[in-house]
Design a protein around this motif. Structure first.
Motif, PDB file in Angstrom:
ATOM      1  N   ASP A  11      18.660  30.999   4.138  1.00  0.00           N
ATOM      2  CA  ASP A  11      18.513  30.273   2.887  1.00  0.00           C
ATOM      3  C   ASP A  11      17.360  29.283   3.054  1.00  0.00           C
ATOM      4  OD1 ASP A  11      18.770  28.151   0.933  1.00  0.00           O
ATOM      5  OD2 ASP A  11      20.759  28.955   0.487  1.00  0.00           O
ATOM      6  N   ARG A  12      16.260  29.570   2.410  1.00  0.00           N
ATOM      7  CA  ARG A  12      15.046  28.773   2.559  1.00  0.00           C
ATOM      8  C   ARG A  12      15.282  27.295   2.247  1.00  0.00           C
ATOM      9  NH1 ARG A  12       9.741  30.807  -0.168  1.00  0.00           N
ATOM     10  NH2 ARG A  12       9.025  31.175   1.934  1.00  0.00           N
ATOM     11  N   ALA A  13      15.994  27.009   1.173  1.00  0.00           N
ATOM     12  CA  ALA A  13      16.219  25.616   0.766  1.00  0.00           C
ATOM     13  C   ALA A  13      17.015  24.847   1.821  1.00  0.00           C
ATOM     14  CB  ALA A  13      16.937  25.559  -0.582  1.00  0.00           C
ATOM     15  N   LEU A  14      18.007  25.488   2.423  1.00  0.00           N
ATOM     16  CA  LEU A  14      18.783  24.814   3.465  1.00  0.00           C
ATOM     17  C   LEU A  14      17.914  24.489   4.675  1.00  0.00           C
ATOM     18  CD1 LEU A  14      22.238  26.666   3.534  1.00  0.00           C
ATOM     19  CD2 LEU A  14      21.745  24.359   2.710  1.00  0.00           C
ATOM     20  N   GLU A  16      14.699  24.174   4.792  1.00  0.00           N
ATOM     21  CA  GLU A  16      13.684  23.173   4.441  1.00  0.00           C
ATOM     22  C   GLU A  16      14.225  21.759   4.633  1.00  0.00           C
ATOM     23  OE1 GLU A  16      12.222  23.925   0.492  1.00  0.00           O
ATOM     24  OE2 GLU A  16      10.970  25.587   1.171  1.00  0.00           O
ATOM     25  N   ILE A  17      15.499  21.558   4.346  1.00  0.00           N
ATOM     26  CA  ILE A  17      16.119  20.241   4.561  1.00  0.00           C
ATOM     27  C   ILE A  17      16.011  19.855   6.032  1.00  0.00           C
ATOM     28  CG2 ILE A  17      18.328  19.005   4.603  1.00  0.00           C
ATOM     29  CD1 ILE A  17      19.079  20.669   2.072  1.00  0.00           C
ATOM     30  N   ASN A  20      11.985  19.634   7.157  1.00  0.00           N
ATOM     31  CA  ASN A  20      11.308  18.515   6.487  1.00  0.00           C
ATOM     32  C   ASN A  20      11.783  17.171   7.032  1.00  0.00           C
ATOM     33  OD1 ASN A  20       9.692  20.091   4.833  1.00  0.00           O
ATOM     34  ND2 ASN A  20      11.086  20.009   3.099  1.00  0.00           N
ATOM     35  N   VAL A  92      23.698  20.925   7.173  1.00  0.00           N
ATOM     36  CA  VAL A  92      23.084  22.260   7.164  1.00  0.00           C
ATOM     37  C   VAL A  92      23.309  22.948   8.507  1.00  0.00           C
ATOM     38  CG1 VAL A  92      20.893  23.524   7.063  1.00  0.00           C
ATOM     39  CG2 VAL A  92      21.372  21.706   5.401  1.00  0.00           C
TER      40      VAL A  92
END
Length: 127
Positions: A11-14, A16-17, A20, A92
């Motif tokens: 899951d890209r969004a997870l 990224e957290i 980042n 995450v």
């Protein structure tokens, strides 16, 4: 930077957290001219990502609380965050079945190491 050739299905969004927050914290807590490094390795068990800096570092007491919601160990930088970043990172990591560890020494810097398993929710090395 030392990066193995790895393709991850997740899951890209997870993720990224995680990346980042770890990378931006390394930059934020490293003085001008300091060093931030990123290593990515794969082994038989999964993938290891290490984000390290030679910044201000953290005390042992601070390290005990860095994944707590709203905790800000460095009050001089309190206006630059809300104390949720590393709590989200930990969440995450838990969701994906991964592990995170920290090594830090005041005045010498900090290293966060994330170890993923070959399979687990949302995090798999593509074959």
């Amino acid at each position: 930077m030392d990066l193995d050739d790895v393709t991850v299905k997740s899951d890209r969004a997870l993720l990224e957290i995680v990346w980042n927050n770890l990378i931006s914290n390394a930059i934020k807590y490293t003085s001008y001219g300091g060093i931030v490094s990123i290593d990515l390795k794969k082994d038989k068990n999964g993938i290891m990502v290490r984000v390290a800096d030679n910044g201000c570092g953290m005390s042992r007491e601070m390290q005990k609380h860095i994944f707590d919601k709203f905790y800000q160990g460095d009050s001089s930088r309190a206006t630059q965050g809300n104390g949720l970043g590393l709590a989200l990172v930990k969440r995450v990591i838990d969701i994906t079945g991964s592990d995170i560890s920290v090594e830090s020494e005041v005045g010498k810097g900090t290293t966060f190491t994330v170890r993923t398993k070959r399979s687990g929710y949302g995090l798999q090395e593509a074959r």
